[in-house]
Scaffold this active site. Structure first.
Site, PDB file in Angstrom:
ATOM      1  N   HIS A 123      -9.134   3.539   5.908  1.00 60.58           N
ATOM      2  CA  HIS A 123      -7.738   3.115   5.884  1.00 60.58           C
ATOM      3  C   HIS A 123      -7.472   4.133   4.165  1.00 60.58           C
ATOM      4  O   HIS A 123      -7.088   4.936   4.548  1.00 60.58           O
ATOM      5  CB  HIS A 123      -7.427   2.467   5.763  1.00 60.58           C
ATOM      6  CG  HIS A 123      -6.017   2.442   5.775  1.00 60.58           C
ATOM      7  ND1 HIS A 123      -4.484   3.217   6.508  1.00 60.58           N
ATOM      8  CD2 HIS A 123      -5.250   2.056   5.269  1.00 60.58           C
ATOM      9  CE1 HIS A 123      -3.592   3.102   6.168  1.00 60.58           C
ATOM     10  NE2 HIS A 123      -3.133   2.667   4.666  1.00 60.58           N
ATOM     11  N   GLU A 189      -2.579  -4.961  11.016  1.00 54.26           N
ATOM     12  CA  GLU A 189      -3.152  -5.595   9.833  1.00 54.26           C
ATOM     13  C   GLU A 189      -3.280  -7.206  10.624  1.00 54.26           C
ATOM     14  O   GLU A 189      -2.565  -7.455  11.246  1.00 54.26           O
ATOM     15  CB  GLU A 189      -2.048  -5.664   8.318  1.00 54.26           C
ATOM     16  CG  GLU A 189      -1.792  -4.406   8.216  1.00 54.26           C
ATOM     17  CD  GLU A 189      -1.126  -4.477   7.031  1.00 54.26           C
ATOM     18  OE1 GLU A 189      -1.789  -4.916   6.171  1.00 54.26           O
ATOM     19  OE2 GLU A 189      -0.409  -3.216   6.148  1.00 54.26           O
ATOM     20  N   ARG A 225       6.698   6.782   5.714  1.00 54.23           N
ATOM     21  CA  ARG A 225       5.608   7.300   5.004  1.00 54.23           C
ATOM     22  C   ARG A 225       6.386   7.861   4.365  1.00 54.23           C
ATOM     23  O   ARG A 225       6.035   8.843   2.525  1.00 54.23           O
ATOM     24  CB  ARG A 225       4.817   8.091   5.914  1.00 54.23           C
ATOM     25  CG  ARG A 225       4.244   7.374   7.045  1.00 54.23           C
ATOM     26  CD  ARG A 225       3.022   6.203   6.017  1.00 54.23           C
ATOM     27  NE  ARG A 225       2.799   6.133   6.349  1.00 54.23           N
ATOM     28  CZ  ARG A 225       1.394   4.656   6.699  1.00 54.23           C
ATOM     29  NH1 ARG A 225       2.159   4.319   5.201  1.00 54.23           N
ATOM     30  NH2 ARG A 225       0.829   4.042   7.131  1.00 54.23           N
TER      31      ARG A 225
HETATM   32 CA    CA Z   1      -0.014  -2.157   4.344  1.00 55.15          CA
END
Ligand code: CA
Length: 403
Positions: A123, A189, A225
């Site tokens: 990542h 996550e 983003r």
């Molecule tokens: Ca994160």
């Protein structure tokens, strides 16, 4: 084996027993543990003296129970296993089982502090290439410490909570503009829930991980983003992340994951002494990301570069205290293949390569009305599977102005 109907072959059998907080018919929040497709009402069980935890199971969150520590977590777990396994307890325990379909699951614990790491090499490398093309994908510190930041505990929400599209500044060649994010993304996550605090000025060693950490939740660290790319240098994530972070409603105790520990990837160069964990173990959690029902990715948590024990140690190495309810997340889980990445930034390579969903529509980033669900399983004892539940959220349109 358990006497609970349907639970014996379930990923939520007596080998799992994740803790959560539920409400029934708008009633007050109560602590429960999942068994099959039921919730065992632990508030009721403690009130009936079927299980004893000093009142810690009668609160509206798990925090008092989390603070008890490993010996009492284990004692209570063994007692619950006994209650759900021995036929002799069936008559007194069965009335405390509530069908899952009759409950609302709420935030299982009050988040004290929230930290988010950045521990997947794939990542970090992918984001480096997308955000800083032409430069080294990994910054010089990345293999020497688990990079992280302190996030916003107050906007950690339980799975199912709608996510309002955030507005903010984004950079353009003609200067910044303000408006709803056009590059809204997910980050799949794994989060670790701290039970036992540590004093200010002390540090927690890698060997003390299991004395402090109670269990695991799934996390979706929603990320804008465009806001992030404009604001993040030089101090890191801020408003591009803090609008919402979703967690799964079930906290899976570490005891349920005893069979899921696997050697973590070797670290090169060698880490500094305080970060050296022997054995160097990660968790074989197998994540899956569904975008409006289409499976788009299966991120492998076992391939994370930094381990949960190293993250906890690094988080406290400066003497920062731990508090009951602290949550630290791993960072986006991404494997080496495109169908193993934990963000749509990577899946669509910065929006350049759209994905097609099963209804024929295409996506780069999230559209209003989209639902993303992250699930996970882990290997359990005797070939069984441990379910980690799900963390889901649906995107609502941006609000038009100040409320
Ligand atoms: Ca994160």
């Amino acid at each position: 084996m358990t006497w609970v109907d349907g639970a014996a072959g379930s990923p939520y059998g007596v080998h799992n027993l994740p803790y959560g907080v539920f409400r029934r018919s708008g009633g007050p929040p109560r602590i429960g543990v999942r068994i099959g497709d039921f919730v065992l009402d632990l508030h009721g069980a403690e009130a009936a003296e079927l299980v004893l935890a000093g009142g810690a199971l009668r609160g509206s969150s798990l925090n008092a129970f989390l603070a008890l520590g490993r010996p009492q977590w284990t004692t209570v777990r063994h007692r619950i296993v006994e209650l759900l396994s021995a036929d002799g307890h069936r008559a007194e325990v069965a009335p405390l089982l509530v069908p899952l379909g009759e409950v609302d699951l709420v935030m299982p614990f009050e988040v004290a502090d929230y930290v988010d790491f950045y521990s997947s090499e794939q990542h970090a490398g992918n984001v480096g290439q997308i955000f800083r093309p032409g430069q080294p994908a990994l910054l010089p510190n990345w293999r020497h410490l688990p990079v992280g930041y302190h996030g916003r505990a107050g906007t950690v929400v339980v799975s199912g909570t709608p996510v309002v599209r955030p507005s903010g500044q984004r950079g353009t060649p003609d200067g910044p503009v303000f408006g709803p994010s056009t590059r809204l993304d997910i980050e799949a996550e794994v989060g670790f829930v701290v039970g036992v605090p540590s004093p200010l000025g002390a540090r927690v060693g890698v060997e003390d991980f299991a004395a402090h950490v109670f269990g695991v939740v799934l996390v979706n660290d929603w990320s804008a983003r465009d806001i992030q790319a404009w604001e993040y240098q030089p101090l890191g994530p801020f408003l591009g992340k803090s609008f919402a972070t979703s967690v799964s409603p079930w906290v899976v105790p570490l005891e349920a994951l005893a069979d899921a520990w696997v050697p973590a990837p070797p670290q090169d160069p060698p880490v500094l002494d305080y970060l050296r964990d022997v054995p160097h173990l990660g968790l074989d959690l197998r994540l899956a990301v569904d975008w409006n029902g289409t499976r788009v990715s299966e991120p492998p948590f076992a391939q994370m570069y930094w381990t949960p024990a190293q993250q906890l140690t690094h988080l406290t190495v400066n003497g920062a205290a731990l508090r009951t309810g602290d949550l630290y997340a791993s960072g986006t889980v991404s494997g080496p293949r495109r169908d193993q990445v934990g963000s749509f930034l990577e899946l669509t390579w910065g929006g350049a390569e759209p994905v097609t969903l099963s209804d024929g529509s295409t996506r780069t980033f999230l559209a209003d009305g989209d639902t993303v669900t992250v699930t996970a399983t882990a290997p359990g004892p005797d070939g069984r599977t441990v379910g980690l539940g799900e963390v889901a959220g649906t995107i609502e349109p941006a609000r038009s102005g100040p409320s």
